[in-house]
Every structure is written in structure tokens, then in C-alpha cells.
Design an enzyme around this catalytic site. Sequence first.
Site, PDB file in Angstrom:
ATOM      1  N   ASN A   1       0.837  -1.206   0.000  1.00 36.54           N
ATOM      2  CA  ASN A   1       0.000   0.000   0.000  1.00 36.54           C
ATOM      3  C   ASN A   1       0.869   1.253   0.000  1.00 36.54           C
ATOM      4  OD1 ASN A   1      -3.088  -0.276   0.239  1.00 36.54           O
ATOM      5  ND2 ASN A   1      -2.307  -1.931   1.540  1.00 36.54           N
TER       6      ASN A   1
ATOM      7  N   LEU B   1       1.547  -1.371  12.773  1.00 35.81           N
ATOM      8  CA  LEU B   1       0.984  -2.232  13.815  1.00 35.81           C
ATOM      9  C   LEU B   1       1.128  -1.717  15.239  1.00 35.81           C
ATOM     10  CD1 LEU B   1       2.001  -5.658  12.276  1.00 35.81           C
ATOM     11  CD2 LEU B   1      -0.074  -4.315  11.930  1.00 35.81           C
TER      12      LEU B   1
ATOM     13  N   ASN C   1      -6.089   5.589   8.917  1.00 36.63           N
ATOM     14  CA  ASN C   1      -5.634   4.196   8.834  1.00 36.63           C
ATOM     15  C   ASN C   1      -6.529   3.451   7.858  1.00 36.63           C
ATOM     16  OD1 ASN C   1      -4.301   1.731   9.594  1.00 36.63           O
ATOM     17  ND2 ASN C   1      -6.055   1.250  10.922  1.00 36.63           N
TER      18      ASN C   1
ATOM     19  N   HIS D   1      -8.036  -0.477   7.332  1.00 40.91           N
ATOM     20  CA  HIS D   1      -8.187  -1.780   7.984  1.00 40.91           C
ATOM     21  C   HIS D   1      -8.834  -2.746   6.991  1.00 40.91           C
ATOM     22  CE1 HIS D   1      -8.407  -4.498  11.391  1.00 40.91           C
ATOM     23  NE2 HIS D   1      -9.570  -4.874  10.896  1.00 40.91           N
TER      24      HIS D   1
ATOM     25  N   GLU E   1      -7.967  -1.897  -1.569  1.00 41.55           N
ATOM     26  CA  GLU E   1      -7.087  -0.918  -0.903  1.00 41.55           C
ATOM     27  C   GLU E   1      -6.335  -0.092  -1.933  1.00 41.55           C
ATOM     28  OE1 GLU E   1      -6.305  -2.987   3.333  1.00 41.55           O
ATOM     29  OE2 GLU E   1      -4.811  -3.458   1.830  1.00 41.55           O
TER      30      GLU E   1
HETATM   31  C1  GAR Z   1      -3.175  -4.156   4.581  1.00 42.30           C
HETATM   32  O1  GAR Z   1      -4.102  -5.103   4.127  1.00 42.30           O
HETATM   33  C2  GAR Z   1      -3.794  -3.274   5.640  1.00 42.30           C
HETATM   34  O2  GAR Z   1      -5.161  -3.071   5.479  1.00 42.30           O
HETATM   35  C3  GAR Z   1      -3.533  -4.103   6.883  1.00 42.30           C
HETATM   36  O3  GAR Z   1      -2.242  -4.630   6.709  1.00 42.30           O
HETATM   37  C4  GAR Z   1      -2.031  -4.847   5.311  1.00 42.30           C
HETATM   38  C5  GAR Z   1      -0.682  -4.266   4.958  1.00 42.30           C
HETATM   39  O4  GAR Z   1      -0.296  -4.685   3.669  1.00 42.30           O
HETATM   40  N1  GAR Z   1      -3.640  -3.307   8.080  1.00 42.30           N
HETATM   41  C6  GAR Z   1      -4.123  -3.772   9.232  1.00 42.30           C
HETATM   42  O5  GAR Z   1      -4.467  -4.933   9.360  1.00 42.30           O
HETATM   43  C7  GAR Z   1      -4.213  -2.748  10.342  1.00 42.30           C
HETATM   44  N2  GAR Z   1      -4.980  -3.252  11.453  1.00 42.30           N
HETATM   45  P1  GAR Z   1       0.892  -3.940   2.933  1.00 42.30           P
HETATM   46  O6  GAR Z   1       2.060  -3.847   3.929  1.00 42.30           O
HETATM   47  O7  GAR Z   1       1.242  -4.799   1.758  1.00 42.30           O
HETATM   48  O8  GAR Z   1       0.402  -2.591   2.536  1.00 42.30           O
END
Ligand code: GAR
Length: 189
Positions: free
Chosen positions: A15, A86, A103, A105, A175
Site C-alpha cells: 500500500n 501495527l 488508517n 483496515h 485498498e
Molecule cells: C493491509 O491489508 C492493511 O489493510 C492491513 O495490513 C495490510 C498491509 O499490507 N492493516 C491492518 O491490518 C491494520 N490493522 P501492505 O504492507 O502490503 O500494505
Amino acid sequence: MKKNIAIFASGTGTNAENIIRYFHDSESGVVSLLLSNKVDAPALERARRLGVPCAAFGKEEWASGEAVLSALREAKVDFIVLAGFLLRVPEPLLRAYPGRIVNIHPSLLPKFGGKGMYGGRVHEAVLAAGERESGITIHYINERYDEGGVIFQASCPVSPDDTPETLARRVHELEYRYYPEVIEKLLSE
Ligand code: GAR
């Protein structure tokens, strides 16, 4: 005037990369800093490759917030975007950036949110509960995990044959499609 965006990321950073690339061509903002809590987070390497200044801070530095805050001030950051970050955002940052930290989620909050619910764990829980749909939630950050005001949601179907990996892929597509656009809209408010 372009707004300066900082991304906080703990992990893979797909992301983060997508957002950095999107704002390369935007009039409204630019990603000017990426911060992590993990020195070996692939997100840092992605930022470096794309020419975005980046740094990692240890657990205590994140908890107190001082060093992070001065890095943000030095880079004249206007807006903070969490992308797979996190740790809890420390109080001094919440005070310094009221309504300017968001954020994403990977579920339809308030379902499958809260402490310990991130990445693959969320998708496992969605499948274990037999849900027929899942999706993404973009929300403001406050002092409690996943409880800030919801800004945007988008959903996708969950099929009975899904694994956490196939569901994660579908959610990631949402996303990539919506997060940069929503951020851009918020920058102009
Ligand atoms: C994403 O899917 C985001 O929504 C999630 O972690 C992933 C990160 O992926 N976030 C959470 O779960 C927050 N509670 P990435 O590092 O490839 O962007």
C-alpha cells in the site's frame, strides 16, 4: 501548495508503494517521509527505491513520540497515513495532528477489528465466521485501535472456496484502488 504526507508502515508496504506512486502525479500532495517500527521492514526498501526519505524508530521511541514528532516537523509533514502499521500512535502525535491521521483496515469495521487483528489474522477470522462479504475501512485514528470515525468503506464478496490468501488479494485490490483517492480528497478538506 502540495501537502506533505508521511506514511507509517510496519511490513511489506505494498500500500505504501501504491500511495507513493499515486502522489508522484498529484497536484495536491507528495509522500515526503516513510517511518517504520521495524528496521528490516520491506516498506523501507520500497521507499528508498522510490526516492522517499525513510527511517525506523525503536519501540520506546514510538511510545514516547518525541523523536518521531521531530522527524515529522523537520519534513514539514501535514498529514499522516497508516498503511499496515501495527503500533499504537502515541498521544503526542494525536495531539499534534488532530483529524489528520488515517488508517486502513482490511475488514468492514466494526467487524473484525481491535487489538491483534491485522493482516492475515483478519482474513482468517472472516472466513472462520462464515461471512459472505468483507472489505476495507478507512478511518481516523484515535487512542483506541480501529475505533476512530469511519471515512470510507468498500466491500467485496467472500466465496466458500476462499483461503486467507485469496481473500487478502481481493481486499488488497480494494485498498490499492481507493486508499490514494480517499487520501487525496482529505488533503483538500
Ligand atoms: C493491509 O491489508 C492493511 O489493510 C492491513 O495490513 C495490510 C498491509 O499490507 N492493516 C491492518 O491490518 C491494520 N490493522 P501492505 O504492507 O502490503 O500494505
